[in-house]
Design a protein around this motif. Structure first.
Motif, short mmCIF file in Angstrom:
data_model
loop_
_atom_site.label_atom_id
_atom_site.label_comp_id
_atom_site.label_asym_id
_atom_site.label_seq_id
_atom_site.Cartn_x
_atom_site.Cartn_y
_atom_site.Cartn_z
N TYR A 182 123.15 -34.11 10.79
CA TYR A 182 123.89 -34.85 11.80
C TYR A 182 124.68 -33.99 12.75
CZ TYR A 182 123.25 -39.63 10.90
OH TYR A 182 122.76 -41.41 10.61
N GLU A 183 125.40 -32.98 12.04
CA GLU A 183 126.26 -31.95 12.77
C GLU A 183 125.40 -31.20 13.54
OE1 GLU A 183 128.98 -29.96 10.00
OE2 GLU A 183 130.50 -31.95 9.82
N PRO A 186 123.05 -31.93 17.67
CA PRO A 186 123.23 -31.70 19.17
C PRO A 186 122.62 -30.60 19.68
CG PRO A 186 125.29 -32.48 18.15
CD PRO A 186 124.26 -32.29 17.09
N ARG A 261 125.72 -41.89 13.20
CA ARG A 261 126.65 -40.98 14.23
C ARG A 261 126.18 -41.46 15.63
NH1 ARG A 261 129.43 -40.84 10.61
NH2 ARG A 261 129.88 -38.85 9.35
N TYR A 263 126.36 -40.12 19.75
CA TYR A 263 126.28 -38.94 20.66
C TYR A 263 126.42 -39.19 22.03
CZ TYR A 263 124.73 -36.93 16.47
OH TYR A 263 124.44 -36.50 14.93
N PRO A 383 133.61 -36.76 13.94
CA PRO A 383 134.55 -36.55 14.68
C PRO A 383 135.27 -37.52 15.52
CG PRO A 383 132.57 -35.65 15.60
CD PRO A 383 132.31 -36.45 14.27
N GLU A 385 136.34 -37.53 18.63
CA GLU A 385 135.47 -37.41 19.89
C GLU A 385 133.95 -37.52 19.79
OE1 GLU A 385 137.24 -34.42 22.82
OE2 GLU A 385 139.06 -34.89 22.39
N MET A 386 133.40 -38.17 20.49
CA MET A 386 131.79 -38.45 20.58
C MET A 386 131.15 -36.86 20.74
SD MET A 386 129.31 -41.08 22.07
CE MET A 386 130.54 -42.52 21.70
N PRO A 387 130.57 -36.33 19.96
CA PRO A 387 129.68 -35.22 20.24
C PRO A 387 128.68 -35.40 21.51
CG PRO A 387 129.54 -35.70 17.71
CD PRO A 387 130.00 -36.85 18.51
N VAL A 388 128.60 -34.07 22.21
CA VAL A 388 128.11 -34.24 23.39
C VAL A 388 126.64 -33.55 23.40
CG1 VAL A 388 127.83 -33.81 26.01
CG2 VAL A 388 130.08 -34.51 24.77
#
Length: 390
Positions: A182-183, A186, A261, A263, A383, A385-388
Protein backbone atom coordinates in the motif's frame (compact mmCIF):
# COMPACT_ATOMS: atom_id res chain seq x y z
CA UNK A 1 11.12 -3.33 -0.24
CA UNK A 2 11.34 -3.90 3.50
CA UNK A 3 12.76 -7.21 4.72
CA UNK A 4 10.24 -9.16 6.77
CA UNK A 5 10.96 -12.14 8.97
CA UNK A 6 8.86 -14.90 7.48
CA UNK A 7 7.03 -17.14 9.96
CA UNK A 8 7.49 -20.85 9.43
CA UNK A 9 4.75 -22.25 7.26
CA UNK A 10 2.48 -24.74 8.91
CA UNK A 11 2.25 -25.49 12.60
CA UNK A 12 3.72 -28.05 14.95
CA UNK A 13 1.84 -31.08 16.21
CA UNK A 14 1.95 -29.40 19.62
CA UNK A 15 0.09 -26.40 18.21
CA UNK A 16 -2.76 -28.61 16.98
CA UNK A 17 -2.80 -30.65 20.17
CA UNK A 18 -3.20 -27.39 22.09
CA UNK A 19 -6.06 -26.31 19.84
CA UNK A 20 -7.87 -29.62 20.36
CA UNK A 21 -7.33 -29.54 24.11
CA UNK A 22 -8.78 -26.04 24.33
CA UNK A 23 -11.64 -27.07 22.02
CA UNK A 24 -12.55 -29.91 24.38
CA UNK A 25 -12.88 -27.57 27.34
CA UNK A 26 -15.27 -25.43 25.32
CA UNK A 27 -17.14 -28.51 24.02
CA UNK A 28 -17.81 -29.53 27.62
CA UNK A 29 -19.24 -26.07 28.26
CA UNK A 30 -21.57 -26.46 25.26
CA UNK A 31 -22.32 -30.11 26.11
CA UNK A 32 -21.07 -31.74 22.92
CA UNK A 33 -19.55 -35.20 22.69
CA UNK A 34 -18.06 -34.35 19.32
CA UNK A 35 -17.82 -31.66 16.67
CA UNK A 36 -18.16 -32.52 12.99
CA UNK A 37 -16.63 -29.93 10.67
CA UNK A 38 -16.61 -29.88 6.88
CA UNK A 39 -15.89 -26.27 5.79
CA UNK A 40 -12.30 -25.65 4.64
CA UNK A 41 -11.38 -23.12 7.38
CA UNK A 42 -12.55 -25.45 10.14
CA UNK A 43 -10.89 -28.52 8.62
CA UNK A 44 -7.69 -26.51 8.29
CA UNK A 45 -7.93 -25.17 11.84
CA UNK A 46 -7.96 -28.63 13.38
CA UNK A 47 -5.69 -30.49 10.93
CA UNK A 48 -3.49 -28.08 8.94
CA UNK A 49 -4.79 -29.69 5.73
CA UNK A 50 -5.25 -27.44 2.72
CA UNK A 51 -5.84 -28.07 -0.94
CA UNK A 52 -6.73 -26.13 -4.07
CA UNK A 53 -9.16 -29.02 -4.60
CA UNK A 54 -11.58 -27.21 -2.31
CA UNK A 55 -12.63 -25.46 -5.52
CA UNK A 56 -14.28 -28.72 -6.60
CA UNK A 57 -17.67 -29.18 -4.89
CA UNK A 58 -18.00 -32.84 -5.87
CA UNK A 59 -16.62 -34.47 -2.72
CA UNK A 60 -17.37 -33.71 0.94
CA UNK A 61 -14.63 -33.78 3.60
CA UNK A 62 -15.10 -34.24 7.34
CA UNK A 63 -13.13 -34.01 10.57
CA UNK A 64 -14.54 -35.29 13.85
CA UNK A 65 -13.18 -33.93 17.12
CA UNK A 66 -14.33 -35.83 20.20
CA UNK A 67 -13.98 -35.25 23.92
CA UNK A 68 -11.52 -38.15 24.00
CA UNK A 69 -9.14 -39.84 21.59
CA UNK A 70 -7.50 -38.56 18.45
CA UNK A 71 -9.45 -36.39 16.00
CA UNK A 72 -10.47 -38.37 12.92
CA UNK A 73 -10.31 -37.26 9.29
CA UNK A 74 -13.10 -38.83 7.22
CA UNK A 75 -12.11 -37.89 3.69
CA UNK A 76 -12.09 -39.00 0.06
CA UNK A 77 -9.25 -41.37 -0.85
CA UNK A 78 -7.84 -38.76 -3.22
CA UNK A 79 -6.87 -36.56 -0.23
CA UNK A 80 -5.29 -39.24 1.96
CA UNK A 81 -1.65 -38.79 0.86
CA UNK A 82 -1.67 -35.08 1.73
CA UNK A 83 -3.65 -35.53 4.95
CA UNK A 84 -1.03 -38.09 5.99
CA UNK A 85 1.57 -35.28 5.92
CA UNK A 86 -0.30 -33.41 8.65
CA UNK A 87 -0.31 -34.25 12.36
CA UNK A 88 -3.45 -36.38 11.94
CA UNK A 89 -3.02 -40.06 12.83
CA UNK A 90 -6.51 -41.47 12.24
CA UNK A 91 -7.49 -41.04 8.58
CA UNK A 92 -10.50 -42.94 7.23
CA UNK A 93 -11.35 -42.83 3.54
CA UNK A 94 -13.91 -43.87 0.96
CA UNK A 95 -13.62 -43.95 -2.86
CA UNK A 96 -15.46 -40.66 -3.46
CA UNK A 97 -17.48 -39.60 -5.30
CA UNK A 98 -20.19 -42.09 -4.40
CA UNK A 99 -23.38 -39.99 -4.46
CA UNK A 100 -25.53 -42.74 -3.01
CA UNK A 101 -23.34 -42.79 0.12
CA UNK A 102 -20.64 -40.12 -0.05
CA UNK A 103 -18.94 -40.86 3.23
CA UNK A 104 -22.09 -40.68 5.33
CA UNK A 105 -22.06 -44.26 6.61
CA UNK A 106 -18.33 -43.95 7.36
CA UNK A 107 -18.93 -40.64 9.12
CA UNK A 108 -21.80 -42.16 11.12
CA UNK A 109 -19.68 -45.09 12.32
CA UNK A 110 -16.87 -42.69 13.22
CA UNK A 111 -19.13 -40.47 15.31
CA UNK A 112 -20.68 -43.48 17.03
CA UNK A 113 -17.20 -44.72 17.98
CA UNK A 114 -16.64 -41.77 20.31
CA UNK A 115 -17.77 -42.11 23.96
CA UNK A 116 -21.12 -40.49 24.80
CA UNK A 117 -21.47 -38.12 27.73
CA UNK A 118 -24.04 -35.57 26.56
CA UNK A 119 -25.68 -37.32 23.60
CA UNK A 120 -25.09 -34.30 21.35
CA UNK A 121 -22.92 -33.68 18.28
CA UNK A 122 -22.19 -30.16 17.01
CA UNK A 123 -22.23 -29.26 13.31
CA UNK A 124 -21.72 -26.07 11.28
CA UNK A 125 -25.37 -25.03 11.21
CA UNK A 126 -25.42 -21.43 12.43
CA UNK A 127 -23.92 -17.96 12.43
CA UNK A 128 -21.34 -17.33 9.71
CA UNK A 129 -20.88 -21.06 9.13
CA UNK A 130 -21.64 -23.30 6.20
CA UNK A 131 -21.74 -27.03 5.66
CA UNK A 132 -19.65 -28.40 2.81
CA UNK A 133 -21.97 -31.33 2.31
CA UNK A 134 -25.45 -31.72 0.83
CA UNK A 135 -28.19 -30.83 3.28
CA UNK A 136 -29.92 -34.08 2.32
CA UNK A 137 -26.86 -35.98 3.58
CA UNK A 138 -26.93 -34.06 6.85
CA UNK A 139 -30.59 -35.03 7.29
CA UNK A 140 -29.76 -38.67 6.57
CA UNK A 141 -26.96 -38.54 9.13
CA UNK A 142 -29.22 -36.89 11.68
CA UNK A 143 -31.92 -39.53 11.23
CA UNK A 144 -29.47 -42.43 11.58
CA UNK A 145 -27.39 -41.27 14.56
CA UNK A 146 -28.10 -42.30 18.12
CA UNK A 147 -27.04 -38.78 19.23
CA UNK A 148 -28.70 -35.44 18.54
CA UNK A 149 -27.09 -33.21 15.88
CA UNK A 150 -27.24 -29.60 17.08
CA UNK A 151 -25.87 -26.24 16.02
CA UNK A 152 -22.19 -26.27 16.90
CA UNK A 153 -21.43 -22.83 15.50
CA UNK A 154 -21.38 -20.94 18.83
CA UNK A 155 -18.97 -23.55 20.17
CA UNK A 156 -16.75 -23.48 17.08
CA UNK A 157 -16.58 -19.68 17.05
CA UNK A 158 -15.74 -19.59 20.75
CA UNK A 159 -12.84 -21.91 19.93
CA UNK A 160 -11.62 -19.98 16.89
CA UNK A 161 -12.15 -16.36 18.00
CA UNK A 162 -9.20 -16.50 20.37
CA UNK A 163 -6.01 -17.03 18.37
CA UNK A 164 -2.79 -18.75 19.32
CA UNK A 165 0.49 -16.83 19.24
CA UNK A 166 1.46 -18.66 16.05
CA UNK A 167 -1.80 -17.68 14.34
CA UNK A 168 -1.29 -14.03 15.30
CA UNK A 169 2.21 -14.01 13.83
CA UNK A 170 0.85 -15.40 10.56
CA UNK A 171 -1.74 -12.61 10.44
CA UNK A 172 0.85 -10.00 11.38
CA UNK A 173 3.09 -11.17 8.53
CA UNK A 174 0.46 -10.80 5.82
CA UNK A 175 -0.57 -7.43 7.31
CA UNK A 176 3.01 -6.20 6.99
CA UNK A 177 3.26 -7.43 3.40
CA UNK A 178 0.08 -5.62 2.38
CA UNK A 179 1.06 -2.50 4.36
CA UNK A 180 4.34 -2.21 2.46
CA UNK A 181 2.56 -2.67 -0.87
CA UNK A 182 0.00 0.00 0.00
CA UNK A 183 2.77 2.45 0.89
CA UNK A 184 4.52 1.81 -2.41
CA UNK A 185 1.40 2.08 -4.57
CA UNK A 186 1.20 5.88 -5.19
CA UNK A 187 4.60 5.88 -6.90
CA UNK A 188 3.45 3.09 -9.24
CA UNK A 189 0.21 4.59 -10.55
CA UNK A 190 -1.12 7.83 -11.99
CA UNK A 191 -4.30 9.63 -12.98
CA UNK A 192 -5.80 8.13 -16.12
CA UNK A 193 -5.25 4.51 -15.14
CA UNK A 194 -8.30 2.37 -14.51
CA UNK A 195 -9.34 0.81 -11.23
CA UNK A 196 -8.74 -2.59 -12.80
CA UNK A 197 -5.21 -1.71 -13.89
CA UNK A 198 -4.39 -0.33 -10.44
CA UNK A 199 -5.77 -3.38 -8.64
CA UNK A 200 -3.74 -5.64 -10.91
CA UNK A 201 -0.54 -3.77 -10.06
CA UNK A 202 -1.26 -4.00 -6.35
CA UNK A 203 -2.06 -7.73 -6.55
CA UNK A 204 1.22 -8.37 -8.33
CA UNK A 205 3.20 -6.37 -5.78
CA UNK A 206 1.54 -8.12 -2.84
CA UNK A 207 2.33 -11.49 -4.42
CA UNK A 208 5.92 -10.43 -5.13
CA UNK A 209 6.35 -9.52 -1.47
CA UNK A 210 5.31 -12.99 -0.33
CA UNK A 211 1.53 -13.33 -0.15
CA UNK A 212 0.05 -16.64 -1.25
CA UNK A 213 -3.20 -15.24 -2.66
CA UNK A 214 -5.42 -12.18 -2.79
CA UNK A 215 -8.99 -13.48 -2.90
CA UNK A 216 -10.46 -10.06 -2.06
CA UNK A 217 -9.52 -6.71 -3.56
CA UNK A 218 -12.30 -4.24 -4.30
CA UNK A 219 -10.95 -1.04 -5.84
CA UNK A 220 -13.43 1.81 -6.20
CA UNK A 221 -13.04 5.45 -7.13
CA UNK A 222 -15.30 8.47 -7.17
CA UNK A 223 -15.28 12.26 -6.82
CA UNK A 224 -14.79 13.02 -3.13
CA UNK A 225 -15.67 9.49 -2.02
CA UNK A 226 -17.21 6.20 -3.07
CA UNK A 227 -20.74 4.83 -3.04
CA UNK A 228 -19.84 1.30 -1.85
CA UNK A 229 -16.78 -0.67 -0.74
CA UNK A 230 -17.37 -4.31 -1.72
CA UNK A 231 -17.51 -4.39 -5.53
CA UNK A 232 -15.05 -3.63 -8.28
CA UNK A 233 -12.60 -2.95 -9.68
CA UNK A 234 -14.19 -1.61 -12.85
CA UNK A 235 -12.80 0.00 -15.96
CA UNK A 236 -13.32 3.53 -14.66
CA UNK A 237 -10.23 5.72 -15.02
CA UNK A 238 -9.26 7.68 -11.91
CA UNK A 239 -9.16 11.44 -12.34
CA UNK A 240 -8.44 14.71 -10.57
CA UNK A 241 -10.61 15.14 -7.46
CA UNK A 242 -11.28 11.41 -7.01
CA UNK A 243 -10.74 9.34 -3.93
CA UNK A 244 -9.46 5.86 -4.70
CA UNK A 245 -10.45 3.25 -2.13
CA UNK A 246 -8.74 -0.15 -2.10
CA UNK A 247 -9.36 -2.95 0.37
CA UNK A 248 -7.41 -6.19 0.47
CA UNK A 249 -7.93 -9.61 1.91
CA UNK A 250 -4.62 -11.27 1.10
CA UNK A 251 -3.36 -14.47 2.68
CA UNK A 252 -0.23 -16.09 4.04
CA UNK A 253 -0.44 -19.80 4.85
CA UNK A 254 -4.22 -19.55 5.03
CA UNK A 255 -4.48 -16.48 7.27
CA UNK A 256 -6.00 -13.21 6.09
CA UNK A 257 -5.31 -9.56 6.47
CA UNK A 258 -8.27 -7.27 5.84
CA UNK A 259 -7.71 -3.53 5.69
CA UNK A 260 -8.12 -0.65 3.29
CA UNK A 261 -6.35 2.50 2.20
CA UNK A 262 -7.62 5.73 0.62
CA UNK A 263 -5.74 7.85 -1.89
CA UNK A 264 -6.49 11.33 -3.22
CA UNK A 265 -6.10 11.82 -6.94
CA UNK A 266 -4.57 15.27 -7.26
CA UNK A 267 -6.30 17.78 -5.02
CA UNK A 268 -8.57 16.58 -2.21
CA UNK A 269 -11.71 18.54 -1.37
CA UNK A 270 -12.00 20.26 2.00
CA UNK A 271 -14.98 18.06 2.95
CA UNK A 272 -13.15 14.84 2.06
CA UNK A 273 -10.10 15.99 4.00
CA UNK A 274 -12.24 16.77 7.05
CA UNK A 275 -14.04 13.40 6.92
CA UNK A 276 -10.80 11.50 6.39
CA UNK A 277 -9.32 13.13 9.47
CA UNK A 278 -12.42 12.37 11.54
CA UNK A 279 -12.22 8.72 10.52
CA UNK A 280 -8.54 8.60 11.37
CA UNK A 281 -9.44 9.84 14.87
CA UNK A 282 -12.34 7.38 15.08
CA UNK A 283 -9.90 4.59 14.24
CA UNK A 284 -7.66 5.74 17.07
CA UNK A 285 -10.64 5.67 19.43
CA UNK A 286 -11.70 2.22 18.28
CA UNK A 287 -8.21 0.82 18.75
CA UNK A 288 -7.95 2.34 22.23
CA UNK A 289 -11.34 0.90 23.25
CA UNK A 290 -10.47 -2.67 22.18
CA UNK A 291 -9.11 -4.00 25.46
CA UNK A 292 -9.78 -7.22 27.37
CA UNK A 293 -13.06 -7.00 29.24
CA UNK A 294 -14.61 -4.38 26.96
CA UNK A 295 -17.35 -5.40 24.56
CA UNK A 296 -17.79 -5.00 20.84
CA UNK A 297 -20.56 -2.54 21.67
CA UNK A 298 -18.01 -0.39 23.54
CA UNK A 299 -15.71 -0.37 20.51
CA UNK A 300 -18.63 0.59 18.28
CA UNK A 301 -19.66 3.46 20.55
CA UNK A 302 -16.12 4.85 20.74
CA UNK A 303 -15.99 5.17 16.97
CA UNK A 304 -19.62 6.08 16.40
CA UNK A 305 -19.44 9.13 18.67
CA UNK A 306 -16.71 10.72 16.54
CA UNK A 307 -18.39 9.76 13.28
CA UNK A 308 -21.71 11.26 14.32
CA UNK A 309 -20.06 14.47 15.50
CA UNK A 310 -18.38 14.72 12.08
CA UNK A 311 -21.79 14.85 10.40
CA UNK A 312 -22.34 11.31 9.12
CA UNK A 313 -25.57 10.84 7.19
CA UNK A 314 -25.19 7.07 6.96
CA UNK A 315 -22.95 4.01 6.77
CA UNK A 316 -24.14 1.17 4.56
CA UNK A 317 -21.55 -1.27 5.96
CA UNK A 318 -23.76 -2.03 8.97
CA UNK A 319 -20.92 -2.42 11.47
CA UNK A 320 -17.56 -0.87 12.34
CA UNK A 321 -15.27 -3.89 12.23
CA UNK A 322 -15.14 -7.60 12.90
CA UNK A 323 -12.98 -10.63 13.68
CA UNK A 324 -10.23 -11.88 11.38
CA UNK A 325 -8.25 -15.08 10.89
CA UNK A 326 -8.62 -18.06 8.58
CA UNK A 327 -11.50 -16.15 7.00
CA UNK A 328 -11.70 -12.61 5.70
CA UNK A 329 -14.47 -11.83 8.14
CA UNK A 330 -15.24 -13.73 11.31
CA UNK A 331 -17.28 -13.02 14.43
CA UNK A 332 -17.56 -10.85 16.41
CA UNK A 333 -19.06 -7.70 14.86
CA UNK A 334 -18.55 -4.19 16.23
CA UNK A 335 -22.21 -3.22 16.33
CA UNK A 336 -24.76 -2.38 18.97
CA UNK A 337 -26.28 -5.56 20.32
CA UNK A 338 -23.42 -7.92 19.46
CA UNK A 339 -22.22 -7.87 23.05
CA UNK A 340 -19.13 -10.04 22.61
CA UNK A 341 -16.64 -9.65 25.43
CA UNK A 342 -13.19 -8.90 24.03
CA UNK A 343 -10.53 -11.35 25.17
CA UNK A 344 -6.77 -11.47 25.02
CA UNK A 345 -5.48 -12.85 21.69
CA UNK A 346 -8.53 -12.00 19.64
CA UNK A 347 -7.68 -10.45 16.27
CA UNK A 348 -10.03 -7.67 15.18
CA UNK A 349 -10.47 -5.13 12.44
CA UNK A 350 -11.24 -1.54 13.42
CA UNK A 351 -13.32 -0.16 10.54
CA UNK A 352 -15.08 3.17 10.95
CA UNK A 353 -16.79 4.57 7.89
CA UNK A 354 -19.25 7.31 7.08
CA UNK A 355 -21.30 8.65 4.24
CA UNK A 356 -20.99 12.42 4.45
CA UNK A 357 -22.95 13.30 1.31
CA UNK A 358 -25.20 11.22 -0.98
CA UNK A 359 -23.01 8.63 -2.72
CA UNK A 360 -19.83 9.86 -1.01
CA UNK A 361 -18.39 7.52 1.60
CA UNK A 362 -14.93 7.13 3.14
CA UNK A 363 -13.88 4.12 5.23
CA UNK A 364 -10.76 3.42 7.31
CA UNK A 365 -9.59 0.01 8.50
CA UNK A 366 -6.74 -1.40 10.58
CA UNK A 367 -6.05 -4.86 12.04
CA UNK A 368 -5.15 -5.36 15.71
CA UNK A 369 -4.41 -8.16 18.16
CA UNK A 370 -5.73 -7.88 21.72
CA UNK A 371 -3.12 -8.12 24.48
CA UNK A 372 -3.23 -7.48 28.21
CA UNK A 373 -0.79 -4.60 27.62
CA UNK A 374 -3.09 -2.89 25.12
CA UNK A 375 -4.03 -3.39 21.47
CA UNK A 376 -1.18 -4.45 19.18
CA UNK A 377 -1.34 -2.89 15.73
CA UNK A 378 -0.70 -5.56 13.08
CA UNK A 379 -1.00 -3.24 10.10
CA UNK A 380 1.19 -0.21 9.53
CA UNK A 381 -1.01 2.70 10.56
CA UNK A 382 -2.49 4.71 7.72
CA UNK A 383 -1.12 8.25 7.48
CA UNK A 384 -3.34 10.92 8.98
CA UNK A 385 -3.20 12.88 5.74
CA UNK A 386 -4.47 11.02 2.71
CA UNK A 387 -1.65 10.03 0.28
CA UNK A 388 -1.85 11.75 -3.09
CA UNK A 389 -1.68 10.21 -6.56
CA UNK A 390 -0.58 12.64 -9.27
Amino acid sequence: MSILQIPKRGFSAGEFEGRVERARKIMHKHKFDALVVSAPPNVRYFTGFDSQFWESPTRPWFVVVGLEGDPVAVIPEIGAPEMALTWMKDIRTWPAPVPEDDGISLLKSTIESFPKKYGRVGAEMGREMSLRMPVSDLLRLRDSLSSEIADGSPCIWEIRMVKTAAEIEHINHICQIASDAYEALPAQISAGETEREIARKLRIDIARRGADATPFMPAISGPGGVAQIVCGPHDRAIQEGDILFIDTGSTFDGYFCDFDRNYAVGKISDDARRVHDALWLATEAGIAAAVPGATTDDVFRAMSKIIEEAGAIGNNVGRLGHGLGLQLTEPPSHRLGDGTVILENMVLTIEPGMEYAPGKMIVHEENIAITNDGPRLLTKRAPREMPVIN
